[in-house]
Motif scaffolding. Sequence first.
Motif, PDB file in Angstrom:
ATOM      1  N   LEU A  59      44.091  42.751  19.464  1.00 57.21           N
ATOM      2  CA  LEU A  59      44.153  42.689  20.926  1.00 57.21           C
ATOM      3  C   LEU A  59      43.355  41.497  21.446  1.00 57.21           C
ATOM      4  N   PRO A  60      43.802  40.916  22.565  1.00 55.01           N
ATOM      5  CA  PRO A  60      43.001  39.855  23.187  1.00 55.01           C
ATOM      6  C   PRO A  60      41.648  40.413  23.619  1.00 55.01           C
ATOM      7  N   ARG A  61      40.616  39.582  23.537  1.00 54.83           N
ATOM      8  CA  ARG A  61      39.279  39.998  24.000  1.00 54.83           C
ATOM      9  C   ARG A  61      39.354  40.428  25.439  1.00 54.83           C
ATOM     10  N   LEU A  62      38.585  41.408  25.788  1.00 57.84           N
ATOM     11  CA  LEU A  62      38.629  41.909  27.161  1.00 57.84           C
ATOM     12  C   LEU A  62      37.228  42.001  27.745  1.00 57.84           C
ATOM     13  N   TYR A  63      36.638  40.840  27.997  1.00 61.28           N
ATOM     14  CA  TYR A  63      35.388  40.781  28.752  1.00 61.28           C
ATOM     15  C   TYR A  63      35.784  40.373  30.162  1.00 61.28           C
ATOM     16  N   LEU A  64      35.437  41.165  31.146  1.00 64.09           N
ATOM     17  CA  LEU A  64      35.861  40.906  32.521  1.00 64.09           C
ATOM     18  C   LEU A  64      34.686  40.528  33.407  1.00 64.09           C
ATOM     19  N   ASP A  65      34.861  39.431  34.113  1.00 61.70           N
ATOM     20  CA  ASP A  65      33.901  39.006  35.128  1.00 61.70           C
ATOM     21  C   ASP A  65      34.713  38.804  36.397  1.00 61.70           C
ATOM     22  N   ILE A  66      34.575  39.697  37.342  1.00 58.35           N
ATOM     23  CA  ILE A  66      35.420  39.642  38.536  1.00 58.35           C
ATOM     24  C   ILE A  66      35.076  38.475  39.451  1.00 58.35           C
ATOM     25  N   HIS A  67      34.009  37.750  39.137  1.00 58.91           N
ATOM     26  CA  HIS A  67      33.644  36.573  39.924  1.00 58.91           C
ATOM     27  C   HIS A  67      34.276  35.305  39.353  1.00 58.91           C
ATOM     28  N   ASN A  68      34.989  35.433  38.256  1.00 58.76           N
ATOM     29  CA  ASN A  68      35.633  34.307  37.585  1.00 58.76           C
ATOM     30  C   ASN A  68      37.141  34.402  37.873  1.00 58.76           C
ATOM     31  N   TYR A  69      37.697  33.364  38.482  1.00 58.80           N
ATOM     32  CA  TYR A  69      39.116  33.387  38.864  1.00 58.80           C
ATOM     33  C   TYR A  69      40.026  33.626  37.660  1.00 58.80           C
ATOM     34  N   CYS A  70      39.612  33.207  36.482  1.00 54.46           N
ATOM     35  CA  CYS A  70      40.426  33.366  35.276  1.00 54.46           C
ATOM     36  C   CYS A  70      40.607  34.830  34.878  1.00 54.46           C
ATOM     37  N   VAL A  71      39.858  35.731  35.479  1.00 54.20           N
ATOM     38  CA  VAL A  71      39.989  37.147  35.144  1.00 54.20           C
ATOM     39  C   VAL A  71      41.396  37.653  35.461  1.00 54.20           C
ATOM     40  N   ALA A  97      43.759  48.294  33.362  1.00 57.57           N
ATOM     41  CA  ALA A  97      43.769  46.846  33.599  1.00 57.57           C
ATOM     42  C   ALA A  97      44.834  46.489  34.636  1.00 57.57           C
ATOM     43  N   ARG A  98      45.984  47.132  34.564  1.00 59.87           N
ATOM     44  CA  ARG A  98      47.057  46.904  35.544  1.00 59.87           C
ATOM     45  C   ARG A  98      46.584  47.332  36.933  1.00 59.87           C
ATOM     46  N   SER A  99      45.896  48.451  37.012  1.00 58.81           N
ATOM     47  CA  SER A  99      45.366  48.924  38.294  1.00 58.81           C
ATOM     48  C   SER A  99      44.355  47.942  38.871  1.00 58.81           C
ATOM     49  N   LEU A 100      43.457  47.462  38.024  1.00 62.22           N
ATOM     50  CA  LEU A 100      42.454  46.502  38.487  1.00 62.22           C
ATOM     51  C   LEU A 100      43.128  45.238  39.004  1.00 62.22           C
ATOM     52  N   TYR A 101      44.108  44.737  38.275  1.00 62.17           N
ATOM     53  CA  TYR A 101      44.830  43.539  38.691  1.00 62.17           C
ATOM     54  C   TYR A 101      45.491  43.764  40.060  1.00 62.17           C
ATOM     55  N   THR A 102      46.150  44.904  40.215  1.00 70.17           N
ATOM     56  CA  THR A 102      46.823  45.217  41.479  1.00 70.17           C
ATOM     57  C   THR A 102      45.820  45.304  42.626  1.00 70.17           C
ATOM     58  N   ILE A 103      44.710  45.957  42.387  1.00 70.17           N
ATOM     59  CA  ILE A 103      43.681  46.071  43.423  1.00 70.17           C
ATOM     60  C   ILE A 103      43.172  44.681  43.813  1.00 70.17           C
ATOM     61  N   MET A 104      42.948  43.829  42.809  1.00 65.82           N
ATOM     62  CA  MET A 104      42.390  42.502  43.086  1.00 65.82           C
ATOM     63  C   MET A 104      43.368  41.601  43.839  1.00 65.82           C
ATOM     64  N   PHE A 114      35.543  34.260  44.308  1.00 60.88           N
ATOM     65  CA  PHE A 114      35.432  33.800  42.926  1.00 60.88           C
ATOM     66  C   PHE A 114      34.430  32.652  42.888  1.00 60.88           C
ATOM     67  N   LEU A 115      33.428  32.780  42.038  1.00 64.72           N
ATOM     68  CA  LEU A 115      32.365  31.790  41.961  1.00 64.72           C
ATOM     69  C   LEU A 115      32.651  30.704  40.940  1.00 64.72           C
ATOM     70  N   THR A 116      33.615  30.959  40.053  1.00 68.51           N
ATOM     71  CA  THR A 116      33.931  29.993  39.003  1.00 68.51           C
ATOM     72  C   THR A 116      35.378  30.182  38.565  1.00 68.51           C
ATOM     73  N   ASP A 117      35.866  29.193  37.829  1.00 66.08           N
ATOM     74  CA  ASP A 117      37.174  29.320  37.191  1.00 66.08           C
ATOM     75  C   ASP A 117      37.062  28.832  35.745  1.00 66.08           C
ATOM     76  N   ASP A 118      35.980  29.247  35.098  1.00 67.92           N
ATOM     77  CA  ASP A 118      35.677  28.872  33.718  1.00 67.92           C
ATOM     78  C   ASP A 118      36.285  29.897  32.764  1.00 67.92           C
ATOM     79  N   CYS A 119      37.500  29.597  32.286  1.00 64.45           N
ATOM     80  CA  CYS A 119      38.215  30.556  31.437  1.00 64.45           C
ATOM     81  C   CYS A 119      37.523  30.768  30.092  1.00 64.45           C
TER      82      CYS A 119
END
Length: 133
Positions: A59-71, A97-104, A114-119
């Motif tokens: 699975l792809p790594r799943l570290y989430l930072d909601i302040h990073n646009y790449c999330v 994850a789908r719910s979080l994306y929809t909410i965001m 978003f404070l950064t866009d550092d993917c």
Amino acid sequence: KLPTTKMLLSLIALLSAALLVNTAPPTCYSRVLSLSKEITESFKELQTSKAVDSCVETLPRLYLDIHNYCVLAKLRDFVAYPRCERVLEVSELKEKARSLYTIMISYCRRDLVFLTDDCSALENPILPPIEPS
């Protein structure tokens, strides 16, 4: 007797105010923050679980930072990952994850900053040191 009654009423008012503060509805930001932490923790537990299928390792790594646009891209990629559909825990995690994306992108779109866009920061996060107990 009067000062005791007055003090008792003050104490009741203070406790009532504290109760109201704790029952305030969550803001969009607090909901996104708590759900992202819940997803990150569930992913860590999934990786360390012995009873889960070997596909979890891919699975792809799943570290989430909601302040990073790449999330947003990270969430899309995770939800769209084609393997592990038969593993219940992965399906549940993808649904969160789908719910979080929809909410965001829908409900909280105007509330988030978003404070950064550092993917790369989402691929190799610099985690704060663990404080000794």
